[in-house]
Write a protein that holds these residues in place. Structure first.
Motif, PDB file in Angstrom:
ATOM      1  N   ILE A 168      -5.867  21.382 -48.518  1.00  0.00           N
ATOM      2  CA  ILE A 168      -6.950  20.407 -48.343  1.00  0.00           C
ATOM      3  C   ILE A 168      -7.985  20.538 -49.451  1.00  0.00           C
ATOM      4  N   TYR A 169      -8.284  21.763 -49.850  1.00  0.00           N
ATOM      5  CA  TYR A 169      -9.281  21.956 -50.905  1.00  0.00           C
ATOM      6  C   TYR A 169      -8.848  21.277 -52.194  1.00  0.00           C
ATOM      7  N   TYR A 170      -7.623  21.514 -52.624  1.00  0.00           N
ATOM      8  CA  TYR A 170      -7.184  20.989 -53.918  1.00  0.00           C
ATOM      9  C   TYR A 170      -6.784  19.520 -53.858  1.00  0.00           C
ATOM     10  N   CYS A 171      -6.437  19.024 -52.664  1.00  0.00           N
ATOM     11  CA  CYS A 171      -6.060  17.607 -52.546  1.00  0.00           C
ATOM     12  C   CYS A 171      -7.251  16.704 -52.228  1.00  0.00           C
ATOM     13  N   ARG A 172      -8.248  17.224 -51.502  1.00  0.00           N
ATOM     14  CA  ARG A 172      -9.348  16.378 -51.064  1.00  0.00           C
ATOM     15  C   ARG A 172     -10.706  16.811 -51.606  1.00  0.00           C
ATOM     16  N   LEU A 173     -11.023  18.087 -51.502  1.00  0.00           N
ATOM     17  CA  LEU A 173     -12.368  18.547 -51.841  1.00  0.00           C
ATOM     18  C   LEU A 173     -12.558  18.753 -53.341  1.00  0.00           C
ATOM     19  N   TYR A 174     -11.571  19.323 -53.993  1.00  0.00           N
ATOM     20  CA  TYR A 174     -11.682  19.610 -55.427  1.00  0.00           C
ATOM     21  C   TYR A 174     -11.886  18.325 -56.253  1.00  0.00           C
ATOM     22  N   PRO A 175     -11.117  17.249 -55.988  1.00  0.00           N
ATOM     23  CA  PRO A 175     -11.374  15.996 -56.732  1.00  0.00           C
ATOM     24  C   PRO A 175     -12.787  15.463 -56.510  1.00  0.00           C
TER      25      PRO A 175
END
Length: 435
Positions: free
Chosen positions: A422-429
């Protein structure tokens, strides 16, 4: 960056380690009063309050995340209002506990199920210690606020001070004032309020201008209140999920016999010890990530996350090696029951698997709280609970206790894996889109 992380992590680890001493002190004094039921009553009472207070961890976590963001954004007004809202919510929850103390003690004693002799003493312990609820819950909010303000030393001093006062007041009440067993919970409650007074005094001395300078009319702005309760509700539901898994774990072990119950409790001590250290770095994530979110500093935020993971991996590897080589010695230190130690060694490799399986979940919890991405954190714990129960019921009963530990280690691993995705798919962007 490493200095900033350690400046928060090390005092937090010391705080975590000192927290169980409060119960240990009570049990030690009870152990010298001549009745074994006193020790059982303290243990049962501690479990009852753990079941209550576990669910209100949002008072610390939610306060830390929102305060850190206000601190990073230079919004002292918002930081002060987060504290006041958290304290008012803590006071309201404490008042509810006090009003419902009779049905609460009945329900909790029914869940725990001690012997009739222990039940009566535990009920006395509960009815005294419950008056410490306002101090404990407001302390949670205050500690979270200090952490958000990048200060983990004051919560450490609060925890140490509470233990010192508890030793003095409990011994004085039991022996000097001849109160017997009743003096133990009395001393504990006095110590809890002493910690609250200390925390409030530090806030007054350092931040009185900040608090007295806010507009009370803005304390109840609808949009800010909605965000405050949304964040805290998500963390509350997450805590409930964690409690359900823990209660299920203990109940399954209890139904499997006394030896299995003792073995699982023994191994859980190793998990708890590991968690004390990992929580220290998770607290760093709460404080520093929230600070950089508030400042919209994506470069420092990314650096913070990578450095905390570096420390997390280091701690996990160290504990893995310790548990791989020294589990037998640790078991022998905790208990001298050879049958329990021999049985625990059959599950030695689950001890080894715990640090690496659980590390990412601890670190991400701190990062997510700093981001106030609490809805995403709730979703990951729901998924992890689904994995835990699905795997447990899907594996053959013939696997015995290994079945339970496989489900638990998979649950720990799924927490970290789902949060990473979730971090790299949603939050990081979203972070990268900051200007």
């Amino acid at each position: 960056m490493n200095k900033r992380i350690l400046a928060i992590a090390l005092p937090s680890i010391i705080t975590n380690v000192t927290v169980p001493l409060l119960g240990l002190i009570d049990i030690t004094i009870a152990g010298h009063l001549g009745r074994t039921e006193y020790i059982g009553a303290i243990a049962v009472g501690a479990m009852m309050f753990n079941l209550i207070y576990w669910n209100f961890g949002f008072l610390r976590m939610g306060t830390a995340g929102m305060t850190a963001q206000a601190y990073g954004g230079g919004d002292s007004r918002m930081a002060a209002m987060v504290l006041l809202r958290a304290v008012m919510l803590a006071a309201a929850v404490a008042a509810t506990i006090l009003v419902l103390q009779v049905p609460l003690q009945w329900l909790l004693l029914h869940v725990v199920g001690p012997s009739p002799q222990v039940t009566e003493i535990a009920r006395t312990y509960f009815y005294i210690c419950v008056w410490g609820a306002p101090a404990i819950l407001i302390d949670m909010a205050i500690k979270g606020w200090f952490l958000g303000m990048q200060d983990s030393r004051t919560p450490m001093f609060m925890a140490i001070g509470i233990n010192i006062v508890n030793i003095i007041t409990s011994l004085a009440a039991v022996y000097l004032f001849d109160m017997g067993f009743v003096g133990i919970p009395v001393g504990t409650v006095v110590a809890e309020y002493a910690g609250l007074v200390y925390g409030a005094a530090v806030i007054y001395r350092r931040h009185s201008r900040l608090l007295f300078g806010i507009s009370w009319g803005k304390l109840f702005v609808a949009s800010e209140i909605r965000r405050f309760f949304s964040v805290n509700a998500d963390i509350f539901l997450r805590s409930v999920c964690l409690m359900v898994v823990n209660l299920f774990f203990v109940s399954v072990g209890a139904r499997s016999g006394d030896i299995t119950l003792a073995v699982n409790a023994l191994i859980m001590q190793l998990f708890t010890l590991f968690s004390y250290f990992m929580d220290g770095f998770a607290f760093s994530g709460e404080a520093l990530v929230g600070r950089y979110v508030g400042a919209h500093d994506k470069l420092m935020l990314r650096s913070c996350v990578s450095h905390i993971f570096g420390w997390g991996i280091g701690v996990a590897v160290a504990f893995t090696i310790i548990y791989m080589l020294g589990a037998e010695y640790i078991f022998g230190f905790i208990t001298d029951d050879k049958a329990v130690i021999a049985e625990a060694l059959h599950y030695h490799w689950w001890c080894v698997a715990i640090p690496l399986a659980g590390m990412a979940g601890f670190v991400w919890d701190g990062v997510y709280i700093g981001l106030t991405a609490t809805r995403q954190m709730l979703l990951t714990i729901l998924l992890s609970c689904l994995v835990f129960f699905s795997l447990y019921y899907a594996t053959p009963e013939a696997w015995g206790n290994d079945r339970l530990w496989l489900a638990f280690v998979a649950y720990l691993a799924m927490r970290g894996l789902s949060q990473t995705v979730i971090y790299y798919c949603r939050l990081y962007p979203a972070i990268n889109s900051w200007r």
